[in-house]
Design a protein around this motif. Structure first.
Motif, PDB file in Angstrom:
ATOM      1  N   ASP A 191       0.719  -1.282   0.033  1.00 45.63           N
ATOM      2  CA  ASP A 191      -0.104   0.118   0.329  1.00 45.63           C
ATOM      3  C   ASP A 191       1.053   1.166   0.755  1.00 45.63           C
ATOM      4  O   ASP A 191       1.477   1.395   0.787  1.00 45.63           O
ATOM      5  CB  ASP A 191      -1.102  -0.058   1.699  1.00 45.63           C
ATOM      6  N   GLY A 192       0.313   2.424  -1.062  1.00 44.52           N
ATOM      7  CA  GLY A 192       1.656   3.312  -1.021  1.00 44.52           C
ATOM      8  C   GLY A 192       2.897   3.411  -1.618  1.00 44.52           C
ATOM      9  O   GLY A 192       3.199   4.181  -1.493  1.00 44.52           O
ATOM     10  N   PHE A 193       3.168   2.155  -1.834  1.00 42.36           N
ATOM     11  CA  PHE A 193       4.549   1.806  -2.280  1.00 42.36           C
ATOM     12  C   PHE A 193       4.583   2.688  -3.752  1.00 42.36           C
ATOM     13  O   PHE A 193       3.925   2.943  -4.693  1.00 42.36           O
ATOM     14  CB  PHE A 193       4.864   0.308  -2.560  1.00 42.36           C
ATOM     15  N   VAL A 194       6.147   3.296  -3.694  1.00 45.85           N
ATOM     16  CA  VAL A 194       6.542   3.650  -4.566  1.00 45.85           C
ATOM     17  C   VAL A 194       6.632   2.954  -5.320  1.00 45.85           C
ATOM     18  O   VAL A 194       8.511   2.813  -4.680  1.00 45.85           O
ATOM     19  CB  VAL A 194       7.453   5.070  -4.143  1.00 45.85           C
ATOM     20  N   PHE A 195       6.918   2.290  -6.735  1.00 46.15           N
ATOM     21  CA  PHE A 195       8.185   1.426  -7.402  1.00 46.15           C
ATOM     22  C   PHE A 195       9.619   2.068  -8.692  1.00 46.15           C
ATOM     23  O   PHE A 195       8.794   2.605  -9.664  1.00 46.15           O
ATOM     24  CB  PHE A 195       7.560  -0.081  -8.250  1.00 46.15           C
ATOM     25  N   PRO A 196      10.349   2.428  -8.240  1.00 44.06           N
ATOM     26  CA  PRO A 196      11.247   2.087  -7.158  1.00 44.06           C
ATOM     27  C   PRO A 196      11.118   2.274  -5.819  1.00 44.06           C
ATOM     28  O   PRO A 196      11.540   3.643  -6.365  1.00 44.06           O
ATOM     29  CB  PRO A 196      12.610   1.691  -8.044  1.00 44.06           C
ATOM     30  N   THR A 197      12.119   1.968  -4.655  1.00 41.56           N
ATOM     31  CA  THR A 197      12.327   3.237  -3.794  1.00 41.56           C
ATOM     32  C   THR A 197      13.451   2.199  -2.892  1.00 41.56           C
ATOM     33  O   THR A 197      13.738   1.460  -2.759  1.00 41.56           O
ATOM     34  CB  THR A 197      11.256   2.980  -3.075  1.00 41.56           C
ATOM     35  N   PRO A 198      14.838   2.392  -4.021  1.00 45.48           N
ATOM     36  CA  PRO A 198      16.134   1.963  -3.808  1.00 45.48           C
ATOM     37  C   PRO A 198      16.456   2.272  -2.588  1.00 45.48           C
ATOM     38  O   PRO A 198      15.726   3.075  -1.341  1.00 45.48           O
ATOM     39  CB  PRO A 198      16.865   2.776  -4.782  1.00 45.48           C
ATOM     40  N   PRO A 199      17.305   0.890  -1.586  1.00 48.58           N
ATOM     41  CA  PRO A 199      17.887  -0.201  -2.320  1.00 48.58           C
ATOM     42  C   PRO A 199      16.663  -1.155  -2.149  1.00 48.58           C
ATOM     43  O   PRO A 199      16.958  -2.590  -2.575  1.00 48.58           O
ATOM     44  CB  PRO A 199      18.645  -0.609  -1.696  1.00 48.58           C
ATOM     45  N   SER A 200      15.227  -1.041  -1.645  1.00 58.52           N
ATOM     46  CA  SER A 200      15.109  -2.519  -1.232  1.00 58.52           C
ATOM     47  C   SER A 200      13.205  -2.755  -2.369  1.00 58.52           C
ATOM     48  O   SER A 200      13.326  -3.673  -2.463  1.00 58.52           O
ATOM     49  CB  SER A 200      14.368  -1.762   0.225  1.00 58.52           C
ATOM     50  N   ILE A 201      12.808  -1.908  -2.728  1.00 57.49           N
ATOM     51  CA  ILE A 201      12.068  -1.781  -3.830  1.00 57.49           C
ATOM     52  C   ILE A 201      12.265  -1.526  -5.684  1.00 57.49           C
ATOM     53  O   ILE A 201      13.006  -0.241  -5.378  1.00 57.49           O
ATOM     54  CB  ILE A 201      10.703  -0.763  -3.533  1.00 57.49           C
ATOM     55  N   PRO A 202      12.377  -2.774  -5.936  1.00 60.55           N
ATOM     56  CA  PRO A 202      12.793  -2.300  -7.289  1.00 60.55           C
ATOM     57  C   PRO A 202      11.426  -1.941  -7.758  1.00 60.55           C
ATOM     58  O   PRO A 202      10.632  -1.663  -7.626  1.00 60.55           O
ATOM     59  CB  PRO A 202      13.146  -4.282  -8.218  1.00 60.55           C
ATOM     60  N   PRO A 203      12.088  -1.829  -9.553  1.00 60.41           N
ATOM     61  CA  PRO A 203      11.003  -1.466 -10.769  1.00 60.41           C
ATOM     62  C   PRO A 203       9.871  -2.566 -10.638  1.00 60.41           C
ATOM     63  O   PRO A 203      10.512  -3.528 -10.692  1.00 60.41           O
ATOM     64  CB  PRO A 203      12.078  -1.130 -11.875  1.00 60.41           C
ATOM     65  N   ILE A 204       9.337  -2.480 -11.403  1.00 63.81           N
ATOM     66  CA  ILE A 204       7.781  -3.463 -11.862  1.00 63.81           C
ATOM     67  C   ILE A 204       8.545  -4.006 -13.335  1.00 63.81           C
ATOM     68  O   ILE A 204       8.431  -3.718 -14.244  1.00 63.81           O
ATOM     69  CB  ILE A 204       6.672  -3.223 -11.701  1.00 63.81           C
ATOM     70  N   GLN A 205       8.633  -5.530 -13.930  1.00 62.50           N
ATOM     71  CA  GLN A 205       9.228  -5.937 -14.388  1.00 62.50           C
ATOM     72  C   GLN A 205       8.279  -6.243 -15.175  1.00 62.50           C
ATOM     73  O   GLN A 205       7.263  -6.979 -14.754  1.00 62.50           O
ATOM     74  CB  GLN A 205      10.345  -6.740 -14.513  1.00 62.50           C
ATOM     75  N   ILE A 206       8.174  -5.933 -16.456  1.00 62.68           N
ATOM     76  CA  ILE A 206       6.510  -6.631 -17.411  1.00 62.68           C
ATOM     77  C   ILE A 206       6.790  -7.267 -18.152  1.00 62.68           C
ATOM     78  O   ILE A 206       6.274  -8.074 -19.269  1.00 62.68           O
ATOM     79  CB  ILE A 206       6.350  -4.898 -18.493  1.00 62.68           C
ATOM     80  N   ALA A 207       7.785  -7.776 -18.639  1.00 63.30           N
ATOM     81  CA  ALA A 207       9.268  -8.366 -19.904  1.00 63.30           C
ATOM     82  C   ALA A 207       9.843  -8.062 -20.166  1.00 63.30           C
ATOM     83  O   ALA A 207      10.711  -7.663 -19.656  1.00 63.30           O
ATOM     84  CB  ALA A 207       8.346  -8.348 -21.527  1.00 63.30           C
ATOM     85  N   GLY A 208      10.589  -9.357 -20.936  1.00 66.15           N
ATOM     86  CA  GLY A 208      11.833 -10.124 -20.820  1.00 66.15           C
ATOM     87  C   GLY A 208      12.311 -11.430 -20.310  1.00 66.15           C
ATOM     88  O   GLY A 208      11.399 -11.592 -20.040  1.00 66.15           O
ATOM     89  N   PRO A 209      13.252 -11.618 -21.643  1.00 65.37           N
ATOM     90  CA  PRO A 209      14.464 -10.821 -22.227  1.00 65.37           C
ATOM     91  C   PRO A 209      13.876 -10.856 -24.059  1.00 65.37           C
ATOM     92  O   PRO A 209      13.312 -12.084 -23.741  1.00 65.37           O
ATOM     93  CB  PRO A 209      15.920 -11.601 -22.023  1.00 65.37           C
ATOM     94  N   ASP A 210      14.047 -10.107 -24.798  1.00 62.61           N
ATOM     95  CA  ASP A 210      13.139  -9.216 -25.285  1.00 62.61           C
ATOM     96  C   ASP A 210      13.919  -9.078 -27.006  1.00 62.61           C
ATOM     97  O   ASP A 210      15.164  -9.002 -25.889  1.00 62.61           O
ATOM     98  CB  ASP A 210      12.035  -9.420 -25.787  1.00 62.61           C
TER      99      ASP A 210
END
Length: 284
Positions: A191-210
């Motif tokens: 709840d209320g997280f910001v993706f990313p918030t280094p170092p503990s919260i990474p960005p959201i991976q959508i796809a890959g590798p491509d």
């Protein structure tokens, strides 16, 4: 060893030569109406209306082309959808965050088929934040990670628990629509997280590798708790492989019921969603 081999071979022959073919007749079940659709705050409202087919029938579902499909906002009828093709009804109407919606589908009489009016349960059109950014990034080989280019988004979840979301991914304009592509989540633990918030919260991976040049479009949409539960059950049922620990098959009932009788249901689900999209083409 030769005697053992001879005994095994003859045993197999004996077993395979005594098979009986048993034909099991499965009941076809009653024909049910199927209603699937949505209203959003960004694109046209749409509803697909079709008839169910028997379990072992490989024919496509027969479309209903003469239904009356009415969209209702906060208890007031606001639009009548028009049939375009193959049981799909469309309207230019767009919903608004904070309002509630349902659909009423009236099917005329036809011998051998149910008729009358089915309505969906009321669905709130809930909030959804835009993606802050979308990009591709090269990642080297690492434990549990293949080398290649991946797609990520930066996104902020709105503070205040109770939000549910669905993610749909389009690769080169084609929806990734296999069972394992069905992605829903809620904010119970973010709840209320910001993706990313280094170092503990990474960005959201959508796809890959491509590959370089592949285009990705991400649609992030708010959904109700009801649709969240429905899609989780749908995914659970369709991913069964016949193992000992699979849940027993069960009817998946959505939110469409005959008017005045909630014990008589149609198949499918009608929902409201605030949708936010972002696109990127994988680059060097």
């Amino acid at each position: 060893m030769r005697r053992l081999a001879f005994f095994t071979a003859t045993s197999v022959i004996a077993l395979t030569s005594c098979q009986d073919i048993i034909e099991v007749e499965l009941p076809e079940g009653e024909t049910r109406l199927i209603v699937n659709g949505r209203v959003t705050d960004r694109d046209s409202a749409r509803v697909d209306v079709k008839w169910s087919v028997a379990y072992l029938n490989t024919d496509p579902n027969e479309p209903v082309t003469n239904a009356l499909v009415v969209l209702i906002e906060d208890g007031v009828a606001v639009d009548t959808l028009t049939h375009r093709s193959n049981g799909r009804y469309l309207s230019d109407f767009q919903g608004e965050v904070g309002r509630s919606y349902r659909v009423a589908v009236t099917v005329p009489e036809r011998e051998g088929y149910p008729s009358g009016t089915w309505t969906s349960a009321t669905e709130a059109l809930n909030r959804c934040n835009d993606a802050d950014s979308i990009y591709s990034q090269y990642l080297p080989r690492a434990p549990f990670q293949q080398e290649g280019r991946y797609v990520f988004i930066h996104w902020s979840e709105a503070p205040g628990r109770g939000d549910h979301y669905r993610v749909r991914v389009f690769r080169n304009d084609t929806l990734q629509n296999q069972t394992f592509d069905l992605t829903v989540f809620n904010d119970d633990f973010n709840d209320g997280f910001v993706f990313p918030t280094p170092p503990s919260i990474p960005p959201i991976q959508i796809a890959g590798p491509d590959s370089v040049g592949v285009k990705y479009k991400v649609e992030l949409g708010s959904i109700s708790m009801g649709l969240f539960s429905y899609l989780n059950l749908l995914r659970e049922q369709t991913l069964q492989v016949g193992g000992l620990f699979d849940p027993p098959p069960a009817p998946i009932v959505g939110n469409i019921y005959r008017e005045g009788n909630e014990n008589e249901y149609a198949l499918g689900y009608f929902y409201a969603s605030a949708i936010r999209t972002a696109e990127v083409t994988i680059s060097e």
